[in-house]
Design a protein around this motif. Structure first.
Motif, PDB file in Angstrom:
ATOM      1  N   TYR A  25     -37.812 -13.951  31.809  1.00  0.00           N
ATOM      2  CA  TYR A  25     -37.337 -15.250  32.289  1.00  0.00           C
ATOM      3  C   TYR A  25     -37.866 -15.568  33.691  1.00  0.00           C
ATOM      4  O   TYR A  25     -37.958 -16.731  34.071  1.00  0.00           O
ATOM      5  N   PHE A  26     -38.205 -14.556  34.455  1.00  0.00           N
ATOM      6  CA  PHE A  26     -38.651 -14.737  35.832  1.00  0.00           C
ATOM      7  C   PHE A  26     -40.154 -14.476  35.975  1.00  0.00           C
ATOM      8  O   PHE A  26     -40.654 -14.322  37.078  1.00  0.00           O
ATOM      9  N   SER A  27     -40.837 -14.428  34.865  1.00  0.00           N
ATOM     10  CA  SER A  27     -42.221 -13.992  34.858  1.00  0.00           C
ATOM     11  C   SER A  27     -43.205 -15.161  34.884  1.00  0.00           C
ATOM     12  O   SER A  27     -43.037 -16.143  34.147  1.00  0.00           O
ATOM     13  N   PRO A  28     -44.263 -15.058  35.679  1.00  0.00           N
ATOM     14  CA  PRO A  28     -45.325 -16.065  35.620  1.00  0.00           C
ATOM     15  C   PRO A  28     -46.025 -16.076  34.271  1.00  0.00           C
ATOM     16  O   PRO A  28     -46.639 -17.089  33.896  1.00  0.00           O
ATOM     17  N   ASP A  29     -45.930 -14.983  33.534  1.00  0.00           N
ATOM     18  CA  ASP A  29     -46.535 -14.925  32.204  1.00  0.00           C
ATOM     19  C   ASP A  29     -45.847 -15.902  31.253  1.00  0.00           C
ATOM     20  O   ASP A  29     -46.508 -16.559  30.437  1.00  0.00           O
ATOM     21  N   LEU A  30     -44.514 -15.999  31.354  1.00  0.00           N
ATOM     22  CA  LEU A  30     -43.799 -16.962  30.513  1.00  0.00           C
ATOM     23  C   LEU A  30     -44.162 -18.386  30.906  1.00  0.00           C
ATOM     24  O   LEU A  30     -44.393 -19.240  30.043  1.00  0.00           O
ATOM     25  N   GLU A  31     -44.224 -18.638  32.199  1.00  0.00           N
ATOM     26  CA  GLU A  31     -44.611 -19.971  32.680  1.00  0.00           C
ATOM     27  C   GLU A  31     -45.988 -20.353  32.133  1.00  0.00           C
ATOM     28  O   GLU A  31     -46.189 -21.481  31.660  1.00  0.00           O
ATOM     29  N   ARG A  32     -46.912 -19.416  32.173  1.00  0.00           N
ATOM     30  CA  ARG A  32     -48.274 -19.689  31.704  1.00  0.00           C
ATOM     31  C   ARG A  32     -48.305 -19.936  30.193  1.00  0.00           C
ATOM     32  O   ARG A  32     -48.936 -20.901  29.718  1.00  0.00           O
ATOM     33  N   GLU A  33     -47.636 -19.095  29.434  1.00  0.00           N
ATOM     34  CA  GLU A  33     -47.681 -19.226  27.977  1.00  0.00           C
ATOM     35  C   GLU A  33     -46.986 -20.501  27.499  1.00  0.00           C
ATOM     36  O   GLU A  33     -47.446 -21.142  26.548  1.00  0.00           O
ATOM     37  N   LEU A  34     -45.890 -20.874  28.144  1.00  0.00           N
ATOM     38  CA  LEU A  34     -45.207 -22.104  27.734  1.00  0.00           C
ATOM     39  C   LEU A  34     -45.987 -23.336  28.161  1.00  0.00           C
ATOM     40  O   LEU A  34     -46.014 -24.342  27.441  1.00  0.00           O
ATOM     41  N   ALA A  35     -46.628 -23.270  29.319  1.00  0.00           N
ATOM     42  CA  ALA A  35     -47.473 -24.389  29.734  1.00  0.00           C
ATOM     43  C   ALA A  35     -48.592 -24.622  28.724  1.00  0.00           C
ATOM     44  O   ALA A  35     -48.991 -25.774  28.472  1.00  0.00           O
ATOM     45  N   ALA A  36     -49.054 -23.541  28.116  1.00  0.00           N
ATOM     46  CA  ALA A  36     -50.134 -23.655  27.139  1.00  0.00           C
ATOM     47  C   ALA A  36     -49.698 -24.403  25.881  1.00  0.00           C
ATOM     48  O   ALA A  36     -50.536 -24.978  25.170  1.00  0.00           O
TER      49      ALA A  36
END
Length: 288
Positions: A25-36
């Motif tokens: 939930y606090f990961s830049p990886d989640l931000e990146r994958e959802l932005a995609a």
């Protein structure tokens, strides 16, 4: 004959497995994958990834199952988020983010270790005793397939155990007659809950809502003038946790005392590694 579980053994195990689940939930990886897949708002992202297992649900379902979010905030993002990305696309993005997050926080050697494989086996065995009845978030996630990779299987099992306990916890909060903001305020007052500024920033409540809830708790004799729990307030929060333990005892009793102790040991070691790698923001927990 099985060995009885030590007192609060299941809670201690939950307390190290749950943060492992929450790292993404606090990961830049989640931000990146959802932005995609088109989701760039952080609040929409949280609602989407946690609710996606239930399908394209509306705001009422999420408000009910997440409990402590302001309904109007949820309704700002649902069902609109599903027009941006379908639940199955969100689940796939979440899986990619979890994989990337755990690899980054734990390292490839740990990911491939026998300890992670053992922890996954133990956690999955515990989930065998979870039950779907009256546990909507758990039941939705239980319908998802178990990943093949050990670190993802461990995360999946931790998710099932988290949502199983959480669903039971909400029933206890209702019986304790704590509304969503009162639950947040009283939990924060224990020193273990989300800090007020984090709760207000993420749950959609205003400072006025927070103070009003604190006032209601004072009227019930649960909070004092300084915002600390009274003796009655401490007793209530302890009772809430004890009753949650009771509703959540099945998976840990099924795993057995030795298994719970070993899973707790393994998960604690992984969590400490994740903490050291900066898994969580500073100041997220506490009274500040």
């Amino acid at each position: 004959m099985t060995t009885p579980l030590p007192e609060r053994a299941g809670r201690r195990c939950h307390n190290v497995l749950n943060p492992l689940h929450s790292t993404h939930y606090f990961s830049p990886d989640l931000e990146r994958e959802l932005a995609a897949v088109g989701i760039e708002d952080s609040r929409a992202a949280y609602f989407a990834v946690r609710a996606a297992a239930m399908g394209a649900v509306g705001p009422g379902t999420v408000t009910a199952t997440f409990y402590n979010f302001r309904h109007e905030l949820v309704a700002e993002h649902l069902p609109e988020v599903w027009r941006t990305a379908a639940p199955e696309d969100v689940l796939a993005a979440r899986a990619r983010a979890v994989d990337a997050t755990l690899r980054r926080l734990l390292g490839e050697d740990v990911i491939a270790s026998k300890e992670v494989a053992e922890a996954a086996e133990l956690a999955l065995r515990a989930t065998e005793a979870c039950r779907r009845t009256a546990r909507p978030l758990y039941a939705a996630h239980a319908d998802l397939p178990v990943p093949d990779a050990a670190h993802l299987a461990l995360w999946h099992a931790a998710t099932l155990l988290r949502e199983h306990r959480g669903d039971g916890h909400l029933a206890v909060l209702l019986d304790a007659e704590l509304d969503p903001v009162e639950a947040l305020v009283s939990h924060t007052a224990t020193g273990k809950g989300m800090a007020p500024r984090w709760a207000l920033a993420t749950r959609g409540w205003s400072r006025e809502d927070w103070e009003a809830a604190a006032g209601r708790l004072r009227e019930r004799g649960l909070l004092d003038a300084e915002g600390e729990l009274t003796e009655a307030g401490v007793a209530l929060r302890q009772d809430i946790e004890a009753r949650t333990d009771r509703l959540d005892r099945a998976p840990y009793e099924h795993l057995g005392a030795a298994g719970v102790e070993r899973l707790t040991e393994l998960a604690k070691g992984l969590l400490m590694t994740a903490f050291a790698a900066g898994a969580f923001p500073e100041g997220m927990v506490g009274k500040g």
